[in-house]
Design a protein around this motif. Structure first.
Motif, PDB file in Angstrom:
ATOM      1  N   THR A 114       5.146   8.582  16.669  1.00  0.00           N
ATOM      2  CA  THR A 114       6.279   9.573  16.436  1.00  0.00           C
ATOM      3  C   THR A 114       7.215   8.315  17.051  1.00  0.00           C
ATOM      4  OG1 THR A 114       6.111  10.767  18.076  1.00  0.00           O
ATOM      5  CG2 THR A 114       4.868  11.366  15.936  1.00  0.00           C
ATOM      6  N   GLY A 115       6.589   7.607  18.183  1.00  0.00           N
ATOM      7  CA  GLY A 115       8.322   7.236  18.561  1.00  0.00           C
ATOM      8  C   GLY A 115       9.037   5.731  17.488  1.00  0.00           C
ATOM      9  N   PRO A 144      -8.476   3.561   2.517  1.00  0.00           N
ATOM     10  CA  PRO A 144      -8.745   4.369   1.367  1.00  0.00           C
ATOM     11  C   PRO A 144      -8.432   5.621   1.502  1.00  0.00           C
ATOM     12  CG  PRO A 144     -10.060   2.597   0.873  1.00  0.00           C
ATOM     13  CD  PRO A 144      -9.623   2.338   1.996  1.00  0.00           C
ATOM     14  N   CYS A 145      -7.940   6.689   1.185  1.00  0.00           N
ATOM     15  CA  CYS A 145      -7.699   8.193   1.131  1.00  0.00           C
ATOM     16  C   CYS A 145      -6.216   8.567   1.753  1.00  0.00           C
ATOM     17  CB  CYS A 145      -9.446   8.619   1.013  1.00  0.00           C
ATOM     18  SG  CYS A 145     -10.479   8.297  -0.144  1.00  0.00           S
ATOM     19  N   SER A 146      -5.966   7.132   2.784  1.00  0.00           N
ATOM     20  CA  SER A 146      -5.146   7.684   3.263  1.00  0.00           C
ATOM     21  C   SER A 146      -4.175   8.817   2.646  1.00  0.00           C
ATOM     22  CB  SER A 146      -4.522   6.595   3.830  1.00  0.00           C
ATOM     23  OG  SER A 146      -5.062   5.879   4.870  1.00  0.00           O
ATOM     24  N   SER A 147      -3.503   9.225   3.559  1.00  0.00           N
ATOM     25  CA  SER A 147      -2.402  10.499   2.945  1.00  0.00           C
ATOM     26  C   SER A 147      -0.887  10.113   2.088  1.00  0.00           C
ATOM     27  CB  SER A 147      -2.028  11.658   3.387  1.00  0.00           C
ATOM     28  OG  SER A 147      -0.485  11.747   2.930  1.00  0.00           O
ATOM     29  N   LEU A 148      -0.942   9.672   0.802  1.00  0.00           N
ATOM     30  CA  LEU A 148      -0.204   9.403   0.150  1.00  0.00           C
ATOM     31  C   LEU A 148       1.895   9.458   1.018  1.00  0.00           C
ATOM     32  CD1 LEU A 148      -0.787   9.135  -3.086  1.00  0.00           C
ATOM     33  CD2 LEU A 148      -0.874   7.432  -1.426  1.00  0.00           C
ATOM     34  N   ALA A 149       0.946  10.391   1.800  1.00  0.00           N
ATOM     35  CA  ALA A 149       2.694  11.199   2.072  1.00  0.00           C
ATOM     36  C   ALA A 149       2.670  11.260   3.723  1.00  0.00           C
ATOM     37  CB  ALA A 149       2.932  12.603   1.691  1.00  0.00           C
ATOM     38  N   SER A 150       1.877  10.332   4.348  1.00  0.00           N
ATOM     39  CA  SER A 150       1.656   9.572   5.688  1.00  0.00           C
ATOM     40  C   SER A 150       2.898   9.033   6.210  1.00  0.00           C
ATOM     41  CB  SER A 150       0.166   9.350   5.939  1.00  0.00           C
ATOM     42  OG  SER A 150       0.016   7.586   4.862  1.00  0.00           O
ATOM     43  N   ARG A 151       2.957   9.429   7.244  1.00  0.00           N
ATOM     44  CA  ARG A 151       3.656   8.546   8.846  1.00  0.00           C
ATOM     45  C   ARG A 151       2.683   7.934   9.760  1.00  0.00           C
ATOM     46  NH1 ARG A 151       7.952   9.557   6.289  1.00  0.00           N
ATOM     47  NH2 ARG A 151       9.411   8.413   8.402  1.00  0.00           N
ATOM     48  N   THR A 152       3.594   7.289  10.499  1.00  0.00           N
ATOM     49  CA  THR A 152       3.511   6.323  11.219  1.00  0.00           C
ATOM     50  C   THR A 152       1.815   7.005  12.571  1.00  0.00           C
ATOM     51  OG1 THR A 152       4.994   4.977  11.292  1.00  0.00           O
ATOM     52  CG2 THR A 152       3.575   4.764  13.582  1.00  0.00           C
ATOM     53  N   ARG A 153       0.793   6.772  11.951  1.00  0.00           N
ATOM     54  CA  ARG A 153      -0.825   7.299  12.895  1.00  0.00           C
ATOM     55  C   ARG A 153      -1.357   6.410  14.080  1.00  0.00           C
ATOM     56  NH1 ARG A 153      -0.661   6.623   8.539  1.00  0.00           N
ATOM     57  NH2 ARG A 153      -1.923   7.164   6.811  1.00  0.00           N
ATOM     58  N   ILE A 154      -2.495   7.122  14.406  1.00  0.00           N
ATOM     59  CA  ILE A 154      -3.229   6.792  14.099  1.00  0.00           C
ATOM     60  C   ILE A 154      -4.450   6.747  13.046  1.00  0.00           C
ATOM     61  CG2 ILE A 154      -4.524   8.528  15.519  1.00  0.00           C
ATOM     62  CD1 ILE A 154      -5.505   6.504  17.339  1.00  0.00           C
ATOM     63  N   LYS A 155      -4.993   5.119  12.573  1.00  0.00           N
ATOM     64  CA  LYS A 155      -6.045   5.367  12.139  1.00  0.00           C
ATOM     65  C   LYS A 155      -7.497   4.895  12.135  1.00  0.00           C
ATOM     66  CE  LYS A 155      -6.080   6.256   7.856  1.00  0.00           C
ATOM     67  NZ  LYS A 155      -7.149   7.549   7.124  1.00  0.00           N
TER      68      LYS A 155
END
Ligand code: PGA
Length: 261
Positions: A114-115, A144-155
């Motif tokens: 988030t920072g 694949p299948c990451s949200s198209l609205a995703s923000r910076t995050r762990i994957k």
């Protein structure tokens, strides 16, 4: 989106480096979003040549990172922070102080994510984001299948991506981290100009799905279809499965000069 088919990786690198150079002449303190991997190297080489020739000045240029491994110390040679220091900052003469990136070794990964989104916004947003594409259609490390609205995050990386990246870890897939921090697709879409470079036949299916397939999270790069200024630069082998290749060539051949990339 605009699709530009170039003869080879070197031509793609030159074309994109020239677009970056034009941006930096217009806006010397532009924030360039950069990517790692093998594909972007010709872009950085071509831009470094312009800096060396004195046709572009990077004294005020700022650079933002796209993604990072979780758990590698920042000074690990394969942390993307180290890779970008080597492949981008040093050849372009950009100071580390002008570099923005998430901390992959942070104890609080969520706060690091988030920072980082907040830091990008506070910096005024990315002007031009360079992207590679995974064989599975990922951009950044949005698998694949990451949200198209995703923000910076762990994957969590797919096994395919870990195998693809093992070459950077002496061929040992066990050394490739399982987790990454990546700018989300929603974050990437906020950059003012997206430029995706794909080279080699191994990317042909992913390029076809990105450009001509449906907008779908299963192919994260297809999110470029939502962006008002997205440019996809592909060499001939990566363009091999595009049904509309003839039209893309025709449109680029007749593009008004004033439009730029
Ligand atoms: P590559 O990686 O340029 O090394 O093929 C691209 C990516 O995974 O985004």
């Amino acid at each position: 989106m605009e699709v530009v088919i170039v003869p080879d990786a070197r031509a793609g690198g030159e074309l994109i480096a020239e677009a970056m150079a034009q941006l930096l002449r217009r806006k010397p303190d532009a924030l360039l979003g950069v990517a790692t991997g093998s594909t972007p190297l010709p872009v950085y080489q071509a831009l470094a040549a312009k800096v060396a020739a004195g046709t572009v000045d990077t004294a005020r240029t700022r650079v933002a990172q796209l993604d990072e491994y979780v758990g590698l110390p920042a000074d690990h040679p394969e942390s993307y922070r180290s890779v970008l220091a080597r492949e981008v900052l040093a050849p372009l003469g950009i100071a580390k102080a002008a570099f923005l990136g998430p901390d992959g070794s942070a104890e609080d990964v969520r706060a690091a994510c988030t920072g980082y989104d907040a830091a990008l916004a506070a910096a005024g947003g990315v002007d031009l984001q360079l992207l590679g594409i995974g064989t599975d259609g990922h951009i950044g490390f949005n698998e694949p299948c990451s949200s198209l609205a995703s923000r910076t995050r762990i994957k969590t990386l797919t096994e395919q991506t870990r195998e693809d990246n093992a070459r950077f870890f002496g061929g040992d897939v066990d050394q490739v981290p399982y987790h990454v921090i990546t700018q989300g697709i929603g974050t990437i879409l906020e950059a003012r100009h997206l430029v995706l470079l794909a080279t080699g036949e191994g990317k042909a299916d992913a390029v076809a799905a990105t450009v001509e397939g449906p907008l779908a999270a299963v192919c994260p790069a297809s999110a470029l279809q939502l962006h008002p200024h997205a440019t996809v630069v592909v060499d001939e082998p990566a363009a091999a499965k595009l049904k509309l290749a003839g039209y893309f060539r025709h449109a680029y051949a007749h593009k008004p000069d004033w439009q730029g990339l």
